[in-house]
Motif scaffolding. Structure first.
Motif, PDB file in Angstrom:
ATOM      1  N   GLU A   8       9.261  19.032 -45.455  1.00 61.90           N
ATOM      2  CA  GLU A   8       9.469  20.369 -44.902  1.00 61.90           C
ATOM      3  C   GLU A   8       9.021  20.378 -43.452  1.00 61.90           C
ATOM      4  O   GLU A   8       7.992  19.798 -43.112  1.00 61.90           O
ATOM      5  N   LEU A  16      12.183  30.298 -37.427  1.00 61.05           N
ATOM      6  CA  LEU A  16      12.869  29.716 -38.577  1.00 61.05           C
ATOM      7  C   LEU A  16      13.927  30.696 -39.063  1.00 61.05           C
ATOM      8  O   LEU A  16      13.631  31.861 -39.341  1.00 61.05           O
ATOM      9  N   ARG A  19      15.720  27.926 -44.649  1.00 62.02           N
ATOM     10  CA  ARG A  19      15.322  26.653 -45.230  1.00 62.02           C
ATOM     11  C   ARG A  19      16.217  26.413 -46.435  1.00 62.02           C
ATOM     12  O   ARG A  19      16.111  27.096 -47.447  1.00 62.02           O
ATOM     13  N   ASP A  24      16.620  22.389 -42.605  1.00 61.44           N
ATOM     14  CA  ASP A  24      15.876  23.516 -42.060  1.00 61.44           C
ATOM     15  C   ASP A  24      16.549  23.929 -40.758  1.00 61.44           C
ATOM     16  O   ASP A  24      16.863  23.076 -39.912  1.00 61.44           O
ATOM     17  N   TYR A  26      16.611  26.456 -37.312  1.00 59.87           N
ATOM     18  CA  TYR A  26      15.839  27.284 -36.390  1.00 59.87           C
ATOM     19  C   TYR A  26      16.761  27.862 -35.319  1.00 59.87           C
ATOM     20  O   TYR A  26      17.786  27.257 -34.972  1.00 59.87           O
ATOM     21  N   THR A  38      15.955  17.161 -43.377  1.00 56.02           N
ATOM     22  CA  THR A  38      14.705  16.690 -43.978  1.00 56.02           C
ATOM     23  C   THR A  38      15.006  15.541 -44.940  1.00 56.02           C
ATOM     24  O   THR A  38      16.148  15.115 -45.083  1.00 56.02           O
TER      25      THR A  38
END
Length: 295
Positions: A8, A16, A19, A24, A26, A38
Motif C-alpha cells: 500500500e 489520494l 485505492r 493507488d 492520487y 502496487t
C-alpha cells in the motif's frame, strides 16, 4: 525472497483519490492523475493479503510496452510527465518504475473483455448454456478451443474490492453506455486484442482473453486507460504444449486462482495468505511473461 514489496502506498504530497484492487490513484492537478501499481494481487475480485514481490514494476513495464505498441489503434491516457517530479523526494521509492502520470478521464462503467479462446467463466457459461454473455457458440467446443469466427466482445460490470464482476450481454452494455458508444468500445476492444494476439503468437504466446478499460475526455474522445494486456488482466498460454480439451499452462495469475480453488476458500474476504512456494512460482510466471513478450 529479498525483493522489497509495496502492499500500500503512502504519498502525503498528493491527495489520494482511490485505492483499488491493485492500483493507488492520487490527484496531481485538475488534468492529471498519478497511478501507482502496487504489489497487491486480487483473485475472484478479492484482494489477497500477501503481496507479490516486484509485481507492480513488471505490470508497469508490460503495460507501457502495449500502450506504445497499440497507440496507432487508439490514444491512451499516458503523459510524458515523470512521476518522480510531482512528489516529495522521500516518496520516490514508491513510484520509481511502478507509476504513470495519466490524463484525468471519465472511466466507462464496464469492463471490455475480449475472448479469442473459450476458457474461465466463458467455458463455464458455455458448458451450462452453449453461450457466452448471450452469444451463441457452436456445439461441441472443448475447453481452450479457439472461438470459431474470431474473437468476441463479452463485457462485464465493474466490481469493487470484495464484490464480483458479472458478465453481461451486449444488450445490457448498450443500455449502460448507449448503443453508439457500446459499438465503439466493442470495435476498439476487438481491434486491440487482435493486434496484440497476432504479435504475441510471434513470441509463442496465445492471448486467450483479456480485459480493457476505456475513458472519455471532456470532448467525448475515447482513450485506452488503466492497464493493458498484463498477466493480471489476461490469460497468456505458451504455444508449446497447448492442446484444446484441457486447461493450458499459463504465465498469468491463473496459477494463484488454481491454488485458491484447491484450498476450499469460499471466495469472500478474508482471503488466505499465499504460501512461499506459490509466491515464488507466481513471481517467476510474471517475470517470464515480461521476458517472452517484451524483451
Amino acid at each position: 525472497m529479498t525483493t522489497a514489496t509495496l502492499l500500500e502506498t503512502n504519498i502525503t504530497s498528493l491527495p489520494l483519490l482511490h485505492r483499488g484492487k491493485v492500483r493507488d490513484i492520487y490527484v496531481v492537478d485538475e488534468n492529471n492523475l498519478l497511478i501507482i501499481q502496487t504489489d497487491r494481487i486480487s483473485a475472484f475480485d478479492v484482494i489477497l493479503p500477501t503481496p507479490i514481490p516486484g509485481k507492480g514494476k513488471i505490470l508497469t513495464k508490460i503495460s507501457r510496452f502495449w500502450f506504445e505498441r497499440l497507440a496507432h489503434i487508439i490514444p491512451n491516457h499516458l503523459t510524458d510527465i515523470p512521476p518522480e517530479s510531482v512528489i516529495l523526494p522521500g516518496e520516490r521509492d514508491q513510484v520509481t518504475d511502478r507509476a504513470f502520470i495519466v490524463k484525468k478521464l471519465k472511466p466507462l462503467p464496464i469492463e471490455a473483455i475480449v475472448r479469442g479462446y473459450i476458457s474461465g467463466s466463458g467455458w463455464r457459461d458455455y458448458q451450462h448454456s452453449g453461450t457466452i454473455c448471450g452469444i451463441t457458440l457452436p456445439e461441441g467446443l472443448r475447453e481452450a478451443d479457439r472461438i470459431p469466427g474470431g474473437a468476441i466482445f463479452t463485457p462485464s460490470t465493474k466490481a469493487q474490492a470484495g464484490s464480483h464482476d458479472e458478465n453481461i450481454s451486449y444488450t445490457s452494455c448498450e443500455q449502460i453506455l448507449g448503443a453508439p458508444l457500446a459499438s465503439v468500445v466493442s470495435k476498439y476492444a476487438i481491434a486491440l486484442y487482435s493486434a496484440a494476439a497476432d504479435y504475441a503468437l510471434t513470441r509463442n504466446i496465445i492471448i486467450a482473453d483479456t480485459k480493457f478499460e476505456f475513458g472519455l475526455d471532456d470532448n467525448n474522445q475515447i482513450y485506452l486507460i488503466d492497464e493493458a494486456l498484463t498477466p493480471d488482466s489476461s490469460r497468456f498460454w505458451p504455444t508449446e504444449g497447448y492442446q484444446p480439451g484441457k486447461t493450458p499452462s499459463s504465465y498469468d495469475k491463473q496459477f494463484i486462482r488454481d491454488w485458491l480453488e484447491q484450498t476450499g476458500w469460499n471466495k469472500t474476504p478474508p482471503a488466505p495468505a499465499i504460501p512461499a512456494e506459490i509466491l515464488t512460482k507466481t513471481v517467476e510466471k510474471y517475470q517470464e511473461a515480461y521476458q517472452v513478450l517484451v524483451q
